[in-house]
Design a protein around this motif. Structure first.
Motif, PDB file in Angstrom:
ATOM      1  N   GLY A 108     -39.321  -2.967   0.733  1.00 40.70           N
ATOM      2  CA  GLY A 108     -38.784  -3.023  -0.615  1.00 40.70           C
ATOM      3  C   GLY A 108     -38.497  -4.456  -1.005  1.00 40.70           C
ATOM      4  N   SER A 109     -38.530  -4.726  -2.322  1.00 42.30           N
ATOM      5  CA  SER A 109     -38.271  -6.078  -2.809  1.00 42.30           C
ATOM      6  C   SER A 109     -37.663  -6.007  -4.196  1.00 42.30           C
ATOM      7  CB  SER A 109     -39.577  -6.885  -2.843  1.00 42.30           C
ATOM      8  OG  SER A 109     -39.338  -8.247  -3.098  1.00 42.30           O
ATOM      9  N   THR A 110     -36.629  -6.810  -4.425  1.00 41.27           N
ATOM     10  CA  THR A 110     -35.970  -6.884  -5.730  1.00 41.27           C
ATOM     11  C   THR A 110     -35.673  -8.347  -6.061  1.00 41.27           C
ATOM     12  OG1 THR A 110     -34.918  -4.708  -5.565  1.00 41.27           O
ATOM     13  CG2 THR A 110     -33.894  -6.301  -7.030  1.00 41.27           C
ATOM     14  N   MET A 111     -36.136  -8.786  -7.223  1.00 43.69           N
ATOM     15  CA  MET A 111     -35.820 -10.134  -7.702  1.00 43.69           C
ATOM     16  C   MET A 111     -36.091 -11.167  -6.619  1.00 43.69           C
ATOM     17  SD  MET A 111     -35.006  -9.722 -10.889  1.00 43.69           S
ATOM     18  CE  MET A 111     -34.158 -11.227 -11.361  1.00 43.69           C
ATOM     19  N   GLY A 112     -35.181 -12.161  -6.410  1.00 46.31           N
ATOM     20  CA  GLY A 112     -35.423 -13.174  -5.405  1.00 46.31           C
ATOM     21  C   GLY A 112     -34.272 -14.146  -5.270  1.00 46.31           C
ATOM     22  N   THR A 113     -34.285 -14.878  -4.182  1.00 42.69           N
ATOM     23  CA  THR A 113     -33.269 -15.878  -3.892  1.00 42.69           C
ATOM     24  C   THR A 113     -33.569 -17.172  -4.653  1.00 42.69           C
ATOM     25  OG1 THR A 113     -34.500 -16.809  -2.038  1.00 42.69           O
ATOM     26  CG2 THR A 113     -33.038 -14.950  -1.548  1.00 42.69           C
ATOM     27  N   ALA A 114     -32.626 -18.111  -4.572  1.00 38.66           N
ATOM     28  CA  ALA A 114     -32.875 -19.435  -5.138  1.00 38.66           C
ATOM     29  C   ALA A 114     -34.073 -20.097  -4.456  1.00 38.66           C
ATOM     30  CB  ALA A 114     -31.631 -20.311  -4.990  1.00 38.66           C
ATOM     31  N   GLU A 115     -34.244 -19.855  -3.172  1.00 39.47           N
ATOM     32  CA  GLU A 115     -35.396 -20.413  -2.460  1.00 39.47           C
ATOM     33  C   GLU A 115     -36.696 -19.801  -2.962  1.00 39.47           C
ATOM     34  OE1 GLU A 115     -32.611 -19.319  -1.019  1.00 39.47           O
ATOM     35  OE2 GLU A 115     -31.792 -21.270  -0.409  1.00 39.47           O
ATOM     36  N   LEU A 158     -38.106 -13.919 -14.519  1.00 33.74           N
ATOM     37  CA  LEU A 158     -37.841 -12.662 -13.823  1.00 33.74           C
ATOM     38  C   LEU A 158     -39.102 -12.104 -13.191  1.00 33.74           C
ATOM     39  CD1 LEU A 158     -35.502  -9.783 -14.851  1.00 33.74           C
ATOM     40  CD2 LEU A 158     -37.798  -9.266 -14.046  1.00 33.74           C
ATOM     41  N   GLY A 159     -40.177 -12.020 -13.973  1.00 33.56           N
ATOM     42  CA  GLY A 159     -41.423 -11.514 -13.420  1.00 33.56           C
ATOM     43  C   GLY A 159     -41.963 -12.396 -12.327  1.00 33.56           C
ATOM     44  N   GLY A 160     -41.838 -13.706 -12.504  1.00 33.65           N
ATOM     45  CA  GLY A 160     -42.367 -14.633 -11.525  1.00 33.65           C
ATOM     46  C   GLY A 160     -41.654 -14.562 -10.188  1.00 33.65           C
ATOM     47  N   VAL A 161     -40.332 -14.555 -10.212  1.00 32.84           N
ATOM     48  CA  VAL A 161     -39.602 -14.525  -8.945  1.00 32.84           C
ATOM     49  C   VAL A 161     -39.761 -13.172  -8.253  1.00 32.84           C
ATOM     50  CG1 VAL A 161     -37.315 -13.757  -9.779  1.00 32.84           C
ATOM     51  CG2 VAL A 161     -37.481 -15.316  -7.827  1.00 32.84           C
ATOM     52  N   THR A 162     -39.864 -12.089  -9.039  1.00 32.38           N
ATOM     53  CA  THR A 162     -40.104 -10.775  -8.455  1.00 32.38           C
ATOM     54  C   THR A 162     -41.464 -10.746  -7.767  1.00 32.38           C
ATOM     55  OG1 THR A 162     -38.738  -9.709 -10.136  1.00 32.38           O
ATOM     56  CG2 THR A 162     -40.292  -8.317  -8.962  1.00 32.38           C
ATOM     57  N   PRO A 220     -32.817 -15.897 -13.451  1.00 30.12           N
ATOM     58  CA  PRO A 220     -31.930 -14.807 -13.871  1.00 30.12           C
ATOM     59  C   PRO A 220     -31.168 -14.134 -12.740  1.00 30.12           C
ATOM     60  CG  PRO A 220     -34.195 -14.057 -13.865  1.00 30.12           C
ATOM     61  CD  PRO A 220     -34.229 -15.521 -13.524  1.00 30.12           C
ATOM     62  N   SER A 221     -31.472 -14.462 -11.481  1.00 25.62           N
ATOM     63  CA  SER A 221     -30.754 -13.879 -10.339  1.00 25.62           C
ATOM     64  C   SER A 221     -29.432 -14.609 -10.140  1.00 25.62           C
ATOM     65  CB  SER A 221     -31.586 -13.991  -9.060  1.00 25.62           C
ATOM     66  OG  SER A 221     -32.761 -13.234  -9.130  1.00 25.62           O
ATOM     67  N   GLN A 267     -29.845  -8.888  -1.271  1.00 29.40           N
ATOM     68  CA  GLN A 267     -28.806  -9.377  -2.167  1.00 29.40           C
ATOM     69  C   GLN A 267     -27.440  -8.775  -1.817  1.00 29.40           C
ATOM     70  OE1 GLN A 267     -31.249  -7.326  -2.830  1.00 29.40           O
ATOM     71  NE2 GLN A 267     -30.755  -5.800  -4.417  1.00 29.40           N
ATOM     72  N   ALA A 268     -26.383  -9.517  -2.148  1.00 34.05           N
ATOM     73  CA  ALA A 268     -25.013  -9.064  -1.924  1.00 34.05           C
ATOM     74  C   ALA A 268     -24.618  -8.019  -2.968  1.00 34.05           C
ATOM     75  CB  ALA A 268     -24.062 -10.257  -1.984  1.00 34.05           C
ATOM     76  N   ARG A 269     -23.517  -7.332  -2.725  1.00 33.87           N
ATOM     77  CA  ARG A 269     -23.033  -6.338  -3.688  1.00 33.87           C
ATOM     78  C   ARG A 269     -22.637  -6.976  -5.008  1.00 33.87           C
ATOM     79  NH1 ARG A 269     -18.968  -1.937  -1.277  1.00 33.87           N
ATOM     80  NH2 ARG A 269     -19.499  -1.082  -3.337  1.00 33.87           N
ATOM     81  N   SER A 270     -22.299  -8.277  -4.979  1.00 35.56           N
ATOM     82  CA  SER A 270     -21.918  -8.982  -6.202  1.00 35.56           C
ATOM     83  C   SER A 270     -23.119  -9.475  -7.005  1.00 35.56           C
ATOM     84  CB  SER A 270     -21.026 -10.183  -5.853  1.00 35.56           C
ATOM     85  OG  SER A 270     -21.717 -11.082  -4.991  1.00 35.56           O
TER      86      SER A 270
END
Length: 333
Positions: free
Chosen positions: A278-285, A140-144, A86-87, A97-100
């Motif tokens: 702090g941590s939000t969501m995650g990258t493709a990696e 979403l929960g998993g990548v977070t 979902p990211s 993360q970028a502003r976009s």
């Protein structure tokens, strides 16, 4: 297609017919078999989220089958069973993360529908050992949880980790992932039953966050302080986290559901030389790493209850009440 639509703040989700999206260049169209709820969906419904727009189809988590391909997409993806990262538009900096950056389900229509169009780079093979409902409970929960534990929290096998607020989707997935990596996991909850159920999933034990002075009490119970503490509440409970942290420990916050950090004694931070992250969501990696761990350990996300798509508003009410243990899932086909 059938979809659950939110028309404005404070209104129930409405099941109605809407146009089926068409995949644009670089996208695929996924026929969804299952979707899952997150607290994000409830916060959007309550108007407690930035960038609101209406009407909107909520839903960030989904699993299904690729049925159409946009221009430039390899034909090999067609008919593949997939789950959706979902990211979107993370950007080039893996540290933030970028502003976009955006999350599926706002500003773009999400997974509470029969079909969703997403970038082809955001679909991954569905783990073969999971059903569609189980797979939908993961993204979403998993990548977070994965990013909080491993990318930001640098968790290593044998370390002692505290995961607060057990029962929610992210916290439970964090418990499962940390146990799979060989960590010693402890939890907090306001419910003795949820602590007991967490122990059945591999937690060593836990304590009620309603107990005064629970931070010191848990250190005594666990036989020592915590190398990593993962929290989504913040608020006044941060003082207890600082009490429970080991010298050189790491605190990772991926939310702040109880509000501003109050009565936080800074001496614990500097004297213990703590890292506050702090941590939000995650990258493709991060998402790929999550799937490697899930597949390797054959982890199965905990689901609380499965609803039909038409009963999505009922699932939203259960989420809002906070009584669930695990993910709430919508069965679509």
């Amino acid at each position: 297609m059938k979809a659950l639509v939110l028309d404005e703040v404070g209104q129930p989700l409405q099941l109605r017919d809407v146009p089926t999206p068409q995949p644009q260049p670089g996208q695929v169209l996924v026929r969804l078999a299952a979707a899952a709820l997150n607290h994000r969906d409830v916060w959007i419904q309550q108007g407690q989220y930035a960038g609101l727009r209406f009407p909107i189809i909520l839903g960030s988590d989904g699993a299904g089958t690729v049925v159409e391909l946009g221009e430039g997409i390899d034909e090999s993806l067609r008919d593949q069973a997939v789950i959706i990262d979902p990211s979107q538009n993370w950007g080039d900096n893996p540290r933030a993360q970028a502003r976009s950056f955006s999350i599926l389900g706002l500003p773009h229509d999400g997974t509470f529908a029969e079909y969703v169009a997403v970038p082809a780079t955001n679909v991954y093979p569905q783990p073969a050992h999971l059903s569609a409902e189980q797979a939908a409970a993961l993204p979403l929960g998993g990548v977070t949880a994965y990013r909080a534990l491993f990318t930001r929290g640098r968790l290593r096998a044998g370390e002692r980790v505290l995961i607060t607020g057990i029962g929610g989707g992210v916290a439970l997935l964090a418990l499962q992932l940390a146990v799979a990596r060989g960590a010693e996991v402890w939890v907090t909850s306001g419910s003795p039953d949820k602590i007991e159920r967490a122990q059945a999933l591999g937690a060593r034990g836990g304590i009620s966050y309603r107990q005064p002075g629970w931070g010191k009490a848990l250190v005594q119970q666990a036989g020592g302080p915590f190398d990593l503490l993962v929290d989504s509440a913040a608020g006044p409970g941060v003082a207890e986290l600082l009490e429970a942290a080991a010298p050189g420990g790491r605190l990772v916050f991926y939310g702040g559901t109880t509000g501003t950090m109050t009565n936080v004694p800074p001496r614990h931070i500097f004297w213990k030389q703590l890292d506050v992250l702090g941590s939000t969501m995650g990258t493709a990696e991060d998402f790929a790493g999550l799937l490697d761990l899930v597949n390797g350990a054959r982890l199965v996300p905990v689901t609380d209850q499965v609803f039909d798509l038409a009963d999505g508003e009922q699932a939203m009410r259960r989420m809002a009440e906070g009584q669930q243990f695990g993910k709430l899932v919508l069965r679509i086909i």
